[in-house]
Write an enzyme that holds these catalytic residues in place. Structure first.
Site, PDB file in Angstrom:
ATOM      1  N   ASP A  67       1.096  -1.100  -0.013  1.00 16.04           N
ATOM      2  CA  ASP A  67      -0.067   0.007  -0.055  1.00 16.04           C
ATOM      3  C   ASP A  67       0.930   1.327   0.037  1.00 16.04           C
ATOM      4  O   ASP A  67       1.962   1.374   0.678  1.00 16.04           O
ATOM      5  CB  ASP A  67      -0.936   0.011   1.307  1.00 16.04           C
ATOM      6  CG  ASP A  67      -2.037   1.029   1.161  1.00 16.04           C
ATOM      7  OD1 ASP A  67      -3.183   0.604   0.812  1.00 16.04           O
ATOM      8  OD2 ASP A  67      -1.804   2.184   1.105  1.00 16.04           O
ATOM      9  N   ILE A  68       0.501   2.292  -0.846  1.00 16.46           N
ATOM     10  CA  ILE A  68       1.253   3.567  -0.720  1.00 16.46           C
ATOM     11  C   ILE A  68       1.227   4.137   0.454  1.00 16.46           C
ATOM     12  O   ILE A  68       2.160   5.013   0.628  1.00 16.46           O
ATOM     13  CB  ILE A  68       0.818   4.389  -2.059  1.00 16.46           C
ATOM     14  CG1 ILE A  68       1.703   5.110  -2.453  1.00 16.46           C
ATOM     15  CG2 ILE A  68      -0.354   5.099  -1.754  1.00 16.46           C
ATOM     16  CD1 ILE A  68       1.475   5.873  -3.859  1.00 16.46           C
ATOM     17  N   ASN A 108     -13.034  -3.073   1.928  1.00 18.54           N
ATOM     18  CA  ASN A 108     -13.996  -2.149   2.066  1.00 18.54           C
ATOM     19  C   ASN A 108     -14.870  -2.437   0.776  1.00 18.54           C
ATOM     20  O   ASN A 108     -14.539  -2.304  -0.271  1.00 18.54           O
ATOM     21  CB  ASN A 108     -13.228  -0.757   2.163  1.00 18.54           C
ATOM     22  CG  ASN A 108     -12.659  -0.440   3.406  1.00 18.54           C
ATOM     23  OD1 ASN A 108     -13.137  -0.953   4.410  1.00 18.54           O
ATOM     24  ND2 ASN A 108     -11.321  -0.171   3.245  1.00 18.54           N
ATOM     25  N   GLU A 156     -12.090   3.430  -1.186  1.00 17.20           N
ATOM     26  CA  GLU A 156     -11.467   4.759  -2.179  1.00 17.20           C
ATOM     27  C   GLU A 156     -11.327   4.183  -3.681  1.00 17.20           C
ATOM     28  O   GLU A 156     -11.432   5.078  -4.503  1.00 17.20           O
ATOM     29  CB  GLU A 156     -10.359   5.103  -1.930  1.00 17.20           C
ATOM     30  CG  GLU A 156     -10.415   5.907  -0.314  1.00 17.20           C
ATOM     31  CD  GLU A 156      -8.828   6.099   0.560  1.00 17.20           C
ATOM     32  OE1 GLU A 156      -8.121   5.951  -0.479  1.00 17.20           O
ATOM     33  OE2 GLU A 156      -9.044   6.656   1.429  1.00 17.20           O
ATOM     34  N   VAL A 157     -10.916   3.208  -3.835  1.00 19.92           N
ATOM     35  CA  VAL A 157     -10.676   2.524  -5.233  1.00 19.92           C
ATOM     36  C   VAL A 157     -11.451   1.675  -5.587  1.00 19.92           C
ATOM     37  O   VAL A 157     -11.675   0.485  -4.876  1.00 19.92           O
ATOM     38  CB  VAL A 157      -8.983   1.896  -5.216  1.00 19.92           C
ATOM     39  CG1 VAL A 157      -8.585   1.653  -6.635  1.00 19.92           C
ATOM     40  CG2 VAL A 157      -8.023   3.001  -4.706  1.00 19.92           C
ATOM     41  N   HIS A 177     -10.201  -5.240  -3.821  1.00 20.04           N
ATOM     42  CA  HIS A 177      -8.789  -5.459  -3.245  1.00 20.04           C
ATOM     43  C   HIS A 177      -9.222  -5.796  -1.827  1.00 20.04           C
ATOM     44  O   HIS A 177      -9.963  -5.668  -1.161  1.00 20.04           O
ATOM     45  CB  HIS A 177      -7.974  -4.361  -3.183  1.00 20.04           C
ATOM     46  CG  HIS A 177      -8.551  -2.943  -2.842  1.00 20.04           C
ATOM     47  ND1 HIS A 177      -9.366  -2.154  -3.551  1.00 20.04           N
ATOM     48  CD2 HIS A 177      -8.467  -2.340  -1.717  1.00 20.04           C
ATOM     49  CE1 HIS A 177      -9.936  -1.120  -2.805  1.00 20.04           C
ATOM     50  NE2 HIS A 177      -9.246  -1.349  -1.509  1.00 20.04           N
ATOM     51  N   HIS A 194      -7.072  -5.579   1.770  1.00 19.59           N
ATOM     52  CA  HIS A 194      -5.908  -5.340   2.577  1.00 19.59           C
ATOM     53  C   HIS A 194      -5.559  -6.436   3.503  1.00 19.59           C
ATOM     54  O   HIS A 194      -6.253  -7.168   4.157  1.00 19.59           O
ATOM     55  CB  HIS A 194      -6.384  -4.142   3.535  1.00 19.59           C
ATOM     56  CG  HIS A 194      -6.561  -2.898   2.764  1.00 19.59           C
ATOM     57  ND1 HIS A 194      -6.208  -1.878   2.707  1.00 19.59           N
ATOM     58  CD2 HIS A 194      -7.797  -2.680   2.186  1.00 19.59           C
ATOM     59  CE1 HIS A 194      -6.731  -0.845   1.910  1.00 19.59           C
ATOM     60  NE2 HIS A 194      -7.958  -1.415   1.822  1.00 19.59           N
TER      61      HIS A 194
HETATM   62  P1  5GP Z   1      -9.917   1.253   0.119  1.00 15.65           P
HETATM   63  O1  5GP Z   1     -10.216   2.536   1.070  1.00 15.65           O
HETATM   64  O2  5GP Z   1     -10.139   1.523  -1.138  1.00 15.65           O
HETATM   65  O3  5GP Z   1     -10.129   0.023   0.489  1.00 15.65           O
HETATM   66  O4  5GP Z   1      -8.251   1.519   0.169  1.00 15.65           O
HETATM   67  C1  5GP Z   1      -7.415   1.965  -0.861  1.00 15.65           C
HETATM   68  C2  5GP Z   1      -6.037   1.840  -0.550  1.00 15.65           C
HETATM   69  O5  5GP Z   1      -5.351   2.010  -1.765  1.00 15.65           O
HETATM   70  C3  5GP Z   1      -5.686   2.774   0.449  1.00 15.65           C
HETATM   71  O6  5GP Z   1      -5.057   2.125   1.461  1.00 15.65           O
HETATM   72  C4  5GP Z   1      -4.483   3.788  -0.218  1.00 15.65           C
HETATM   73  O7  5GP Z   1      -3.397   4.061   0.369  1.00 15.65           O
HETATM   74  C5  5GP Z   1      -4.080   2.603  -1.245  1.00 15.65           C
HETATM   75  N1  5GP Z   1      -3.705   3.550  -2.625  1.00 15.65           N
HETATM   76  C6  5GP Z   1      -4.213   4.348  -3.336  1.00 15.65           C
HETATM   77  N2  5GP Z   1      -3.611   4.695  -4.579  1.00 15.65           N
HETATM   78  C7  5GP Z   1      -2.500   3.815  -4.692  1.00 15.65           C
HETATM   79  C8  5GP Z   1      -1.637   3.611  -5.549  1.00 15.65           C
HETATM   80  O8  5GP Z   1      -1.448   4.385  -6.517  1.00 15.65           O
HETATM   81  N3  5GP Z   1      -0.632   2.839  -5.223  1.00 15.65           N
HETATM   82  C9  5GP Z   1      -0.639   2.090  -4.062  1.00 15.65           C
HETATM   83  N4  5GP Z   1       0.259   0.950  -3.938  1.00 15.65           N
HETATM   84  N5  5GP Z   1      -1.728   1.986  -3.262  1.00 15.65           N
HETATM   85  C10 5GP Z   1      -2.652   3.035  -3.249  1.00 15.65           C
END
Ligand code: 5GP
Length: 120
Positions: free
Chosen positions: A33-34, A91, A99-100, A104, A106
């Site tokens: 994760d970034i 999520n 967010e994405v 996915h 985690h």
């Molecule tokens: P969500 O809230 O959708 O479950 O989590 C999305 C995750 O993707 C977040 O923890 C965020 O830090 C990670 N993330 C967002 N953009 C990028 C990216 O460009 N590269 C990587 N490696 N992680 C990302």
């Protein structure tokens, strides 16, 4: 919700954006994760285009589902998180603050992860 081919993880899958890859097979890609929230914080994504767990659980084939969840286990094991423990989290949607919009999981580990869910 329709799948957005231009989401960040779709671009990573197509090789248009870089990632710190830790695992890849026919079913899944995993990368760190970034913005890591634990010493181990890896994202595991299916190769197929699924918006979230809801989409994946309805529309993915049995082979895709089995391959993906085997990959999640392998990633956690390879990260060395099996003995002390890890948490996997996905999520879906607004209340979970997804967010994405590419499904996915985690994988968190490497420290005591505290309680299950933040109290409101
Ligand atoms: P969500 O809230 O959708 O479950 O989590 C999305 C995750 O993707 C977040 O923890 C965020 O830090 C990670 N993330 C967002 N953009 C990028 C990216 O460009 N590269 C990587 N490696 N992680 C990302």
């Amino acid at each position: 919700m329709a799948y957005d081919e231009n989401n960040i993880f779709a671009k990573i899958l197509r090789g248009e954006l870089p990632c710190d890859k830790v695992f890849e097979d026919d079913w899944a890609l995993a990368f760190t994760d970034i913005q890591p929230q634990a010493p181990i914080h890896i994202l595991v994504i299916p190769k197929g285009a699924y918006v979230s767990m809801d989409d994946f659980s309805v529309n993915a084939s049995a082979d895709e589902i089995a391959g993906f969840f085997r990959a999640v286990g392998t990633v956690a094991r390879d990260a060395g998180a099996t003995q002390d423990g890890y948490r996997m989290l996905a999520n879906h949607g607004r209340d979970a603050r997804q967010e994405v919009p590419h499904f996915h999981v985690h994988v968190f580990g490497g420290r005591d992860l505290g309680g299950m869910v933040k109290r409101a």
